[in-house]
Design an enzyme around this catalytic site. Structure first.
Site, PDB file in Angstrom:
ATOM      1  N   CYS A 364      -0.233  -3.304   8.004  1.00 37.80           N
ATOM      2  CA  CYS A 364      -0.524  -4.578   7.328  1.00 37.80           C
ATOM      3  C   CYS A 364      -1.442  -5.464   8.155  1.00 37.80           C
ATOM      4  CB  CYS A 364       0.771  -5.304   6.988  1.00 37.80           C
ATOM      5  SG  CYS A 364       1.779  -5.774   8.436  1.00 37.80           S
ATOM      6  N   HIS A 409       5.351  -9.081   8.445  1.00 40.88           N
ATOM      7  CA  HIS A 409       4.384  -8.597   7.451  1.00 40.88           C
ATOM      8  C   HIS A 409       3.326  -9.670   7.214  1.00 40.88           C
ATOM      9  CE1 HIS A 409       2.917  -5.972   4.358  1.00 40.88           C
ATOM     10  NE2 HIS A 409       3.085  -6.862   3.391  1.00 40.88           N
ATOM     11  N   HIS A 421      -2.383  -5.936   0.070  1.00 44.54           N
ATOM     12  CA  HIS A 421      -1.800  -5.707   1.398  1.00 44.54           C
ATOM     13  C   HIS A 421      -1.525  -4.224   1.608  1.00 44.54           C
ATOM     14  CE1 HIS A 421       2.560  -5.948  -0.323  1.00 44.54           C
ATOM     15  NE2 HIS A 421       1.718  -5.865  -1.318  1.00 44.54           N
TER      16      HIS A 421
END
Length: 452
Positions: A364, A409, A421
């Site tokens: 990510c 994240h 993402h």
């Protein structure tokens, strides 16, 4: 005819899919120039810091020399005072010496007169006379004792005077020696003062040269900063042009798809209008059939009643480019839209923890870092660190191209309430690089604006 519409749809779809960013070569060139300018700026700033450090060290040396010079000048003043005191003492000593020598000479002259008188008027007759004039032996002894005392007194006084003269002479010599020593010390301090003043002048000249060099380096750094601002502005214009062309390509693609669909509908209506009526038999067992492909030959069929019916060949399905999901209105800035458009190109590619490849696998924070690096922005490598990059804003102020950071994240906001993402290692669409429609699917830590 339908095949021609199919080809037209395919041409429009392929043309829309192959739109490249405007002036991509120039963009790469500007980014390379910017990187080179930033490298030069960093080297210039390092040189400026080095010169500042040297200048500060030199100023410290100048301060130390100034303090030493002040101490030397103060010491010279003290020595001058001490020399002046010695000179005064020497003058007094000389006066004392002259006075002692005068007393000595006077005492010596008086003693010589008395001795001369005794010798001239003494002898055996003088002693005989003294014997005749005394009344007793006691009187005689008293006169003899007096004469002896007078001699002794003269000798003592003369000795004292000699000692006094010697003491005064010694004191004068000592004062002269001390004065000479003070003069030597004073000369040494004055020499040191000259050396310190010369060193100070030299150091100040070097410091002035450092200031000139620093001013030149600062001017050069300002030129580099101005050049970087110009390069950023050009990159901004290129990115805005890319975003504009991407939007126009999207509209053209949608328009081409709609035109192809409309053309297909018109052809279908025309085919329906041209279909022959097969109700010639009285039993009315046949129904009307719509034939979509009018260019294909009809195959006759014998129904046993003598009537003809037409069985159309299977219809070739028309190709329609799937429509892209419509983005929410009003949320994009030109640059933010370009960021989202670029990031969306990689949807479907795999997730790899610690990976750095947008095509072969990435996580990510690597995904957000690589996307923004494409536009010349450098951000941290981990999601926790990216929570401090850029400028903090509230979610209500967010727009496309901002990043939203969760616990462990990070994602890119698309401006329509969703995110793009690198999710997890599950196969796409459950995982990998993907689009999610709800950016608030979990609590977030921060929203940061990288591209203003």
């Amino acid at each position: 005819m339908k095949k021609r519409f199919l080809c037209l749809s395919l041409i429009f779809a392929l043309a829309a899919a192959q739109v490249m960013p405007v002036a991509a070569a120039r963009k790469d060139e500007v980014q390379a120039e910017k990187a080179n300018t930033q490298s030069k700026l960093s080297a210039t700033e390092s040189k400026e810091a080095e010169l500042e450090e040297k200048k500060n060290n030199l100023l410290g040396e100048i301060d130390s020399l100034d303090q030493n010079l002040v101490q030397v000048i103060a010491q010279i003043d003290i020595l001058k005072g001490e020399i002046s005191d010695k000179e005064g003492a020497i003058v007094e000593t000389k006066e004392d010496l002259a006075e002692a020598e005068a007393d000595r000479d006077e005492q010596y002259a008086a003693m010589k007169k008395r001795i001369q008188y005794l010798y001239e008027n003494g002898g055996s007759d003088a002693w005989a006379q003294m014997l005749l004039e005394v009344n007793s032996i006691t009187d005689l002894l008293s006169k003899a004792e007096y004469t002896e005392k007078m001699y002794q007194f003269d000798r003592d006084e003369l000795e004292k005077l000699r000692d006094t003269v010697q003491q005064v002479t010694d004191l004068g010599n000592q004062l002269e020696q001390e004065k000479a020593e003070l003069e030597e010390m004073k000369q040494a301090q004055e020499d040191q003062q000259v050396n310190l003043e010369a060193a100070l002048e030299e150091k100040k000249a070097v410091a002035s040269d450092y200031e000139t060099q620093i001013a030149n380096v600062q001017a050069q750094a300002d030129e580099y900063r101005s050049l970087i601002e110009q390069q950023n502005a050009e990159l901004q214009r290129i990115q805005e042009e890319e975003a504009r062309q991407a939007a126009e390509a999207k509209k053209a693609k949608e328009k081409a798809a709609k035109e192809a669909e409309a053309a297909a509908q018109r052809q279908a209506q025309q085919n329906t209008a041209n279909t022959p009526d097969n109700n010639t038999n009285t039993n009315n067992n046949n129904t009307n059939n719509d034939v979509d492909d009018e260019d294909e030959p009809e195959t006759p069929s014998n129904n046993g009643g003598g009537g003809n019916s037409y069985v159309p060949e299977p219809e070739t399905p028309s190709y329609e480019e799937p429509e892209e999901e419509e983005q929410g209105g009003g949320g994009y800035s030109a640059t933010g839209e370009a960021v989202v458009a670029y990031a969306s190109q990689f949807i479907g590619n795999p997730y790899v923890y610690g990976g750095n490849s947008l095509t072969n696998g990435i996580d990510c924070s690597g995904f957000t870092q690589q996307v923004f690096a494409h536009f010349g922005y450098s951000i941290s490598r981990t999601s926790d660190s990216q929570a401090g990059d850029g400028r903090g804003i509230s979610y209500s102020q967010s727009r496309a191209g901002d990043i939203i950071v969760y616990s462990g994240h990070v994602a890119i906001l698309t401006g329509d309430g969703g995110i793009v993402h690198a999710s997890n290692s599950a196969p796409y669409p459950q995982g990998g690089i993907k689009y999610s429609s709800n950016a608030l699917y979990r609590p977030y830590i921060a929203v940061r604006r990288i591209v203003d």
